[in-house]
Design a protein around this motif. Sequence first.
Motif, PDB file in Angstrom:
ATOM      1  N   ALA A 249       0.851  -1.189   0.000  1.00  0.00           N
ATOM      2  CA  ALA A 249       0.000   0.000   0.000  1.00  0.00           C
ATOM      3  C   ALA A 249       0.889   1.242   0.000  1.00  0.00           C
ATOM      4  CB  ALA A 249      -0.916   0.002   1.210  1.00  0.00           C
ATOM      5  N   PHE A 250       0.585   2.174  -0.916  1.00  0.00           N
ATOM      6  CA  PHE A 250       1.435   3.354  -1.056  1.00  0.00           C
ATOM      7  C   PHE A 250       0.550   4.590  -1.189  1.00  0.00           C
ATOM      8  CE2 PHE A 250       5.982   4.226  -2.419  1.00  0.00           C
ATOM      9  CZ  PHE A 250       5.900   5.592  -2.217  1.00  0.00           C
ATOM     10  N   PRO A 251       0.251   5.280  -0.084  1.00  0.00           N
ATOM     11  CA  PRO A 251      -0.549   6.520  -0.152  1.00  0.00           C
ATOM     12  C   PRO A 251       0.262   7.673  -0.741  1.00  0.00           C
ATOM     13  CG  PRO A 251      -0.514   5.566   2.072  1.00  0.00           C
ATOM     14  CD  PRO A 251       0.569   4.919   1.300  1.00  0.00           C
ATOM     15  N   ARG A 252      -0.408   8.464  -1.566  1.00  0.00           N
ATOM     16  CA  ARG A 252       0.219   9.649  -2.143  1.00  0.00           C
ATOM     17  C   ARG A 252      -0.772  10.810  -2.118  1.00  0.00           C
ATOM     18  NH1 ARG A 252       4.988   8.508  -5.184  1.00  0.00           N
ATOM     19  NH2 ARG A 252       5.363   6.274  -5.494  1.00  0.00           N
ATOM     20  N   MET A 253      -0.262  12.023  -1.901  1.00  0.00           N
ATOM     21  CA  MET A 253      -1.114  13.209  -1.943  1.00  0.00           C
ATOM     22  C   MET A 253      -0.782  14.036  -3.182  1.00  0.00           C
ATOM     23  SD  MET A 253       0.264  15.888   0.951  1.00  0.00           S
ATOM     24  CE  MET A 253      -0.029  14.811   2.351  1.00  0.00           C
ATOM     25  N   PHE A 254      -1.819  14.687  -3.714  1.00  0.00           N
ATOM     26  CA  PHE A 254      -1.694  15.444  -4.952  1.00  0.00           C
ATOM     27  C   PHE A 254      -2.259  16.857  -4.731  1.00  0.00           C
ATOM     28  CE2 PHE A 254      -1.890  11.028  -6.076  1.00  0.00           C
ATOM     29  CZ  PHE A 254      -1.148  10.864  -7.239  1.00  0.00           C
ATOM     30  N   ILE A 255      -1.554  17.844  -5.276  1.00  0.00           N
ATOM     31  CA  ILE A 255      -1.970  19.249  -5.153  1.00  0.00           C
ATOM     32  C   ILE A 255      -1.754  19.920  -6.512  1.00  0.00           C
ATOM     33  CG2 ILE A 255      -1.555  21.435  -3.956  1.00  0.00           C
ATOM     34  CD1 ILE A 255       0.077  19.269  -1.952  1.00  0.00           C
ATOM     35  N   VAL A 256      -2.800  20.510  -7.048  1.00  0.00           N
ATOM     36  CA  VAL A 256      -2.701  21.265  -8.304  1.00  0.00           C
ATOM     37  C   VAL A 256      -3.347  22.626  -8.058  1.00  0.00           C
ATOM     38  CG1 VAL A 256      -3.348  21.403 -10.735  1.00  0.00           C
ATOM     39  CG2 VAL A 256      -2.742  19.178  -9.726  1.00  0.00           C
ATOM     40  N   ALA A 257      -2.550  23.686  -8.155  1.00  0.00           N
ATOM     41  CA  ALA A 257      -3.047  25.044  -7.890  1.00  0.00           C
ATOM     42  C   ALA A 257      -2.721  25.935  -9.076  1.00  0.00           C
ATOM     43  CB  ALA A 257      -2.407  25.604  -6.623  1.00  0.00           C
ATOM     44  N   GLN A 258      -3.720  26.678  -9.532  1.00  0.00           N
ATOM     45  CA  GLN A 258      -3.528  27.576 -10.672  1.00  0.00           C
ATOM     46  C   GLN A 258      -3.528  29.025 -10.207  1.00  0.00           C
ATOM     47  OE1 GLN A 258      -6.255  27.131 -14.008  1.00  0.00           O
ATOM     48  NE2 GLN A 258      -4.680  27.922 -15.392  1.00  0.00           N
ATOM     49  N   LYS A 259      -2.569  29.768 -10.721  1.00  0.00           N
ATOM     50  CA  LYS A 259      -2.425  31.180 -10.368  1.00  0.00           C
ATOM     51  C   LYS A 259      -3.450  32.011 -11.144  1.00  0.00           C
ATOM     52  CE  LYS A 259       1.455  34.332  -9.548  1.00  0.00           C
ATOM     53  NZ  LYS A 259       2.909  34.521  -9.781  1.00  0.00           N
TER      54      LYS A 259
END
Length: 261
Positions: A249-259
């Motif tokens: 099991a490999f948890p990953r977090m993702f963040i995508v932010a637009q200016k």
Amino acid sequence: MLDWNPALYRRYEDERTRPAQELLARVPLTEAARVVDLGCGPGNSTELLVNRFPKAQALGTDNSEAMLVSARERLPQARFELSDIATWAPQSAEEAPDLIYANASLQWVPDHEKLIPRLFDALAPGGVLAIQMPDNRQEPTHRLMRALAAEAPWAERIGDADKLRTLLLDLRGYYDLLAPRAANVDVWHTIYQHRMADAASIVEWVRGTGLKPFVDRLPPDLQASYLAEYQRRVDEAYPVRTDGKRLLAFPRMFIVAQKKA
């Protein structure tokens, strides 16, 4: 810490590239003039950017010369430079990137409360900051690393295991850092289930990344004993499934932010 091993890292390249692909798929840009891959490693993630934005100037950065050699061989059309993410910045406002992309790299960089806003502010108007980080500190692989590091005969050489990797915020923390200054922020969490042959394969996987700063601090004899005991405990923590494999099991977090444009 000793330099990274591109061959060991690439042994599970397909599995490591999947989150990079899924991160890029959520980037809301139809075109880009400049894209930057922070912590590009052997260039597998940079290759995704080059394919997605073939007209863009692509820059990959890493603090490992060995990784950069591998990346340059893979993508001679891209530019790669040795640099530290903690201090990296575009050389001028005219070179502000449309995309700053950091796949599985920022977890090695401290002080996210300052780092993340600084990277976001370095974007061109309308640009995107895209981040993926392993969130596996509480998984057996990583709990066992730290537990062993606190035991004799390894503890004296390894030191404080909690200082070997940046403590991450939770997703809400990253959202709160970016939301006041962004046009849009997209955050999500995925737990991958990697099908592994045996306990030795799991150890090999993490030895190319999270386990590296632990074993790098040990002389050869203590490395061997640490890895042997670590594999024994991993074998207990990840039972054999009905097909003879193990599930990592490999948890990953993702963040995508637009200016804002």
